[in-house]
Design an enzyme around this catalytic site. Structure first.
Site, PDB file in Angstrom:
ATOM      1  N   LYS A 186      56.840  52.590  14.995  1.00 31.29           N
ATOM      2  CA  LYS A 186      57.331  51.877  13.782  1.00 31.29           C
ATOM      3  C   LYS A 186      57.148  50.372  13.506  1.00 31.29           C
ATOM      4  CE  LYS A 186      58.844  55.455  12.395  1.00 31.29           C
ATOM      5  NZ  LYS A 186      58.238  55.860  11.024  1.00 31.29           N
TER       6      LYS A 186
ATOM      7  N   ASN B 222      50.590  52.968  10.435  1.00 25.16           N
ATOM      8  CA  ASN B 222      49.863  53.628   9.439  1.00 25.16           C
ATOM      9  C   ASN B 222      49.497  52.666   8.351  1.00 25.16           C
ATOM     10  OD1 ASN B 222      50.335  56.796   9.840  1.00 25.16           O
ATOM     11  ND2 ASN B 222      52.488  55.689  10.235  1.00 25.16           N
TER      12      ASN B 222
ATOM     13  N   HIS C 116      50.360  55.971  20.462  1.00 26.90           N
ATOM     14  CA  HIS C 116      51.856  55.364  20.523  1.00 26.90           C
ATOM     15  C   HIS C 116      51.730  54.890  22.275  1.00 26.90           C
ATOM     16  CE1 HIS C 116      53.019  54.721  16.548  1.00 26.90           C
ATOM     17  NE2 HIS C 116      53.495  55.725  16.418  1.00 26.90           N
TER      18      HIS C 116
ATOM     19  N   SER D 103      63.770  50.245  11.594  1.00 27.82           N
ATOM     20  CA  SER D 103      62.981  51.211  10.908  1.00 27.82           C
ATOM     21  C   SER D 103      63.121  52.365  11.763  1.00 27.82           C
ATOM     22  CB  SER D 103      61.680  50.517  11.030  1.00 27.82           C
ATOM     23  OG  SER D 103      60.493  51.620  10.512  1.00 27.82           O
TER      24      SER D 103
END
Ligand code: PPS
Length: 284
Positions: A43, A47, A98, A128
């Site tokens: 988050k 992306n 991650h 988020s």
């Protein structure tokens, strides 16, 4: 709690699409000199960075980002599907992860492969994450932001503690093959950040190419791009409609934290991040 995640070495991973064997294999994954990793705590704008790097690689041409899902352009190292894809992939690989530093491929640390690590204000990461994970069957769902706040502070959320993730990876910040970016800087000066990434990757863009990278990686463009907004995930076992592109702003935590939560967070941040100069983190 055990059945809501895939636990590995004390860290919760998503319940679907991840397994112990793949996570074990990540440590042994053979990194090649020409590989490029996009790394982050979830988050943090991962992306967005993937989209930006893909567009830099095509000099702003949107064909690739509009025809191939982001998880195939930059497969997820630790997911079952992403890992399998990467093992067989030829040529310079773009990968996303991650993973905290201690679970990352050991071979990276003696290679010239590059990493771009993106960091975001953990308060916004928390908000988020709360909205995103509440909608999925991938993790234990919090019943309220208050509950999620408690879990986040203890590191009982997907990929574990934000503080440990950042402390671990920031130990690499002086390495030439490691670029640290901040979501907040990327918002404030997107074109400047694109240029920084280009310098790091040894790429050069003409002014019109830079404009195209900027245009096609914008929040609105990504929101409308089915290859980038997670709308292809229609599997009801995972979620009933996932929205990756929620607000895309900085400081949304101020709309959600109580005064007391803000104070508790500040105190914990100071304790956990002691030793790092405050100016290192570009948020209020
Ligand atoms: S994930 O699922 O962990 O990989 O999520 P990640 O991509 O790291 O982060 C999702 C948040 O990034 C925001 N986002 C953007 N912000 C600004 N501009 C662009 N182009 C963009 N793309 C993604 C996204 O909206 C999520 O943040 P929130 O605060 O939830 O909106």
């Amino acid at each position: 709690m055990m059945s809501d995640y895939n636990w590995f070495e004390g860290i919760p991973f998503p319940a679907i699409g991840y397994k112990k064997e793949t996570l074990e294999d990540c440590n042994k994954f053979l990194v090649k000199e020409e590989d490029l990793f996009i790394l982050s705590y979830p988050k943090s704008g991962t992306n967005w960075l993937v989209e930006t790097v893909c567009l830099i690689q095509t000099k702003g041409d949107p064909k690739w980002i509009q025809s191939v899902p982001n998880w195939d352009r930059s497969p997820w190292l630790e997911s079952k599907a992403g890992h399998a894809r990467l093992i067989n992939m030829e040529g310079p690989r773009l990968m996303t992860s991650h993973l905290p530093i201690h679970l990352f491929p050991k071979s990276f640390f003696s290679s010239k492969a590059k990493v771009i690590y993106i960091i975001r204000n953990p308060r916004d990461v928390l908000v988020s994450g709360y909205f995103f994970w509440s909608e999925t069957k991938l993790v234990k769902n919090p019943d309220s932001l208050e509950t999620y706040f408690e879990w986040f502070l203890k590191g009982n959320v997907i990929y574990g503690s934000w503080f440990e993730h950042i402390r671990g990876w920031l130990s690499m910040r002086k390495w030439d093959n490691f670029l640290v970016l901040y979501y907040e800087d990327m918002k404030k000066d997107t074109k400047g950040t694109i240029k920084k990434i280009c310098d790091f990757l040894g790429k050069r863009l003409e002014a019109d190419e830079l404009d195209m990278v900027f245009k096609y990686s914008s929040f609105q463009a990504m929101k409308e791009n089915n290859m980038s907004n997670f709308s292809l995930i229609k599997d009801n076992a995972v979620a009933n409609g996932l929205k990756l592109l929620r607000k895309g702003i900085t400081g949304d935590w101020k709309n959600h934290f109580t005064v007391s939560q803000a104070e508790i967070f500040d105190k914990l941040f100071q304790e956990k991040m002691a030793g790092f100069p405050p100016k290192m983190f570009p948020w209020e």
